[in-house]
Scaffold this motif. Structure first.
Motif, PDB file in Angstrom:
ATOM      1  N   ASP A 128       0.848  -1.002   0.041  1.00  0.00           N
ATOM      2  CA  ASP A 128      -0.152   0.025   0.163  1.00  0.00           C
ATOM      3  C   ASP A 128       0.724   1.275  -0.177  1.00  0.00           C
ATOM      4  N   PHE A 135      -5.069   3.277   0.894  1.00  0.00           N
ATOM      5  CA  PHE A 135      -6.196   2.703   1.528  1.00  0.00           C
ATOM      6  C   PHE A 135      -5.952   3.059   2.957  1.00  0.00           C
ATOM      7  N   SER A 136      -7.008   3.211   3.887  1.00  0.00           N
ATOM      8  CA  SER A 136      -6.874   3.244   5.305  1.00  0.00           C
ATOM      9  C   SER A 136      -6.521   1.851   5.919  1.00  0.00           C
ATOM     10  N   ARG A 137      -6.213   2.129   7.253  1.00  0.00           N
ATOM     11  CA  ARG A 137      -6.055   0.721   7.804  1.00  0.00           C
ATOM     12  C   ARG A 137      -7.498  -0.053   8.052  1.00  0.00           C
ATOM     13  N   ASP A 138      -8.403   0.657   8.165  1.00  0.00           N
ATOM     14  CA  ASP A 138      -9.593  -0.191   8.101  1.00  0.00           C
ATOM     15  C   ASP A 138     -10.067  -0.715   6.822  1.00  0.00           C
ATOM     16  N   GLU A 139      -9.802  -0.109   5.707  1.00  0.00           N
ATOM     17  CA  GLU A 139      -9.936  -0.701   4.377  1.00  0.00           C
ATOM     18  C   GLU A 139      -8.999  -1.914   4.085  1.00  0.00           C
ATOM     19  N   LEU A 140      -7.945  -1.848   4.625  1.00  0.00           N
ATOM     20  CA  LEU A 140      -7.050  -2.815   4.291  1.00  0.00           C
ATOM     21  C   LEU A 140      -7.432  -4.159   5.181  1.00  0.00           C
ATOM     22  N   LYS A 142     -10.306  -4.776   5.783  1.00  0.00           N
ATOM     23  CA  LYS A 142     -11.491  -5.363   4.946  1.00  0.00           C
ATOM     24  C   LYS A 142     -11.054  -6.258   3.723  1.00  0.00           C
ATOM     25  N   ILE A 143      -9.910  -5.859   3.051  1.00  0.00           N
ATOM     26  CA  ILE A 143      -9.358  -6.366   1.991  1.00  0.00           C
ATOM     27  C   ILE A 143      -8.670  -7.821   2.656  1.00  0.00           C
TER      28      ILE A 143
END
Length: 316
Positions: A128, A135-140, A142-143
């Motif tokens: 990233d 990407f935010s930490r929360d988005e990562l 979810k990935i």
């Protein structure tokens, strides 16, 4: 075309201990519902991600520390979990390049401490940054669910309750350090095999677990207060009986830890790593010394530890 950004990024991500792990009945998708209390500990995997111009994702592995790590068991192809993480992020990133991932192993391999998941989390964070994906930490996180139930926790770290198959995380307050002595094995255990053995044992014994297990709230209270003595009485792992069935020699290690004065011992996750809880850093050092005298390889750790974190980067 590369945008302005680092040429290499180094990230470390923690292994974990399942302080409590309750396992439900098998689901229709073949997985089991779980209720787990995760504790990230100060034993870190490390990945250096270096941008390359050939578009390929390549992996090398080395090891450090005192643990006896069977490196030959780690795949170096596209099936490596860190490589899968990089490939997944590359599909979602506009500026992805080829990347070489060098993994420094410290967490026991196939040891029930989420080392492969930590690699994947570190690869996601490193790539990233390398590709300026934004990407935010929360988005990562979810990935990360697509890579395995333990990967989101390795990103977040600290202490958390995990439900579903372990991927639905709720952070828990736990600020006072808890000290542990780890005893790794020179072999691994297959997580699917441990779960299958648990199902077989339950069937043979007539045990009927809840479909959706729950966490004992007393565990979170003990961790919130940092009360190692209270926590010692609450450590639990439904997978431990299955791990002991597959690797009976772990019983001797558990006995050795009790003889060395540990407050309690538990097989971590699907094993075979055994974690012994101590009342303080000094007490952990004493237990560690006695286990070493008994001929066991050991590692001192504490938790909660932080999640995946960038250590350094290098700009071309």
């Amino acid at each position: 075309m590369r945008t302005t950004g680092p040429r290499a990024v180094r990230v470390k991500a923690p292994g974990k201990i399942n302080v409590s792990l309750r396992v439900g009945t098998p689901r229709e998708d073949g997985y089991h519902s779980v209720a787990s209390v995760y504790l990230a500990v100060s034993l870190y995997e490390e990945i250096t991600a270096t941008a390359t111009d050939d578009g390929a994702i390549t992996v090398t592995v080395d090891g450090q520390g005192s643990l006896n790590l069977p490196m030959e068991e780690i795949p170096l192809d596209a099936s490596n979990l860190a490589a899968r993480a990089a490939a997944l992020l590359a599909e979602l990133s506009e500026n992805s390049t080829g990347v070489h991932l060098n993994i420094t192993k410290r967490v026991p391999i196939a040891g029930g401490m989420g080392g492969g998941s930590a690699d994947a989390a570190a690869a996601l964070l490193a790539c990233d940054a390398l590709w300026n994906s934004g990407f935010s930490r929360d988005e990562l996180a979810k990935i990360a669910v697509d890579l395995g139930a333990d990967v989101p926790f390795a990103l977040i770290g600290g202490t958390a309750v995990g439900v579903g198959v372990g991927e639905q995380l709720t952070p828990a307050i736990s600020k006072t350090p808890l000290h542990w002595v780890l005893v790794p094995s020179n072999f691994g255990l297959s997580t699917p095999a441990v779960y299958r053995t648990l199902d077989d044992l339950r069937l043979a014994n007539g045990d009927v677990p809840p479909e959706i297990p729950e966490i004992d709230p007393q565990i979170l209270t003990a961790m919130r207060s940092g009360d190692a003595h209270a926590l010692a009485d609450l450590l639990h792992n439904d997978l431990q009986a299955a791990a002991l069935e597959l690797a009976p020699e772990l019983k001797d290690i558990l006995h050795a830890g009790r003889d060395a004065g540990a407050l309690a011992g538990i097989v971590s996750g699907s094993g075979p790593t055994v974690a012994f809880l101590a009342e303080s850093e000094e007490h952990a050092a004493t237990v560690d010394a006695l286990l070493a005298t008994a001929g066991l390889s050991t590692e001192l750790v504490h938790g909660p530890a932080h999640g995946a974190r960038i250590v350094s980067d290098y700009f071309a």
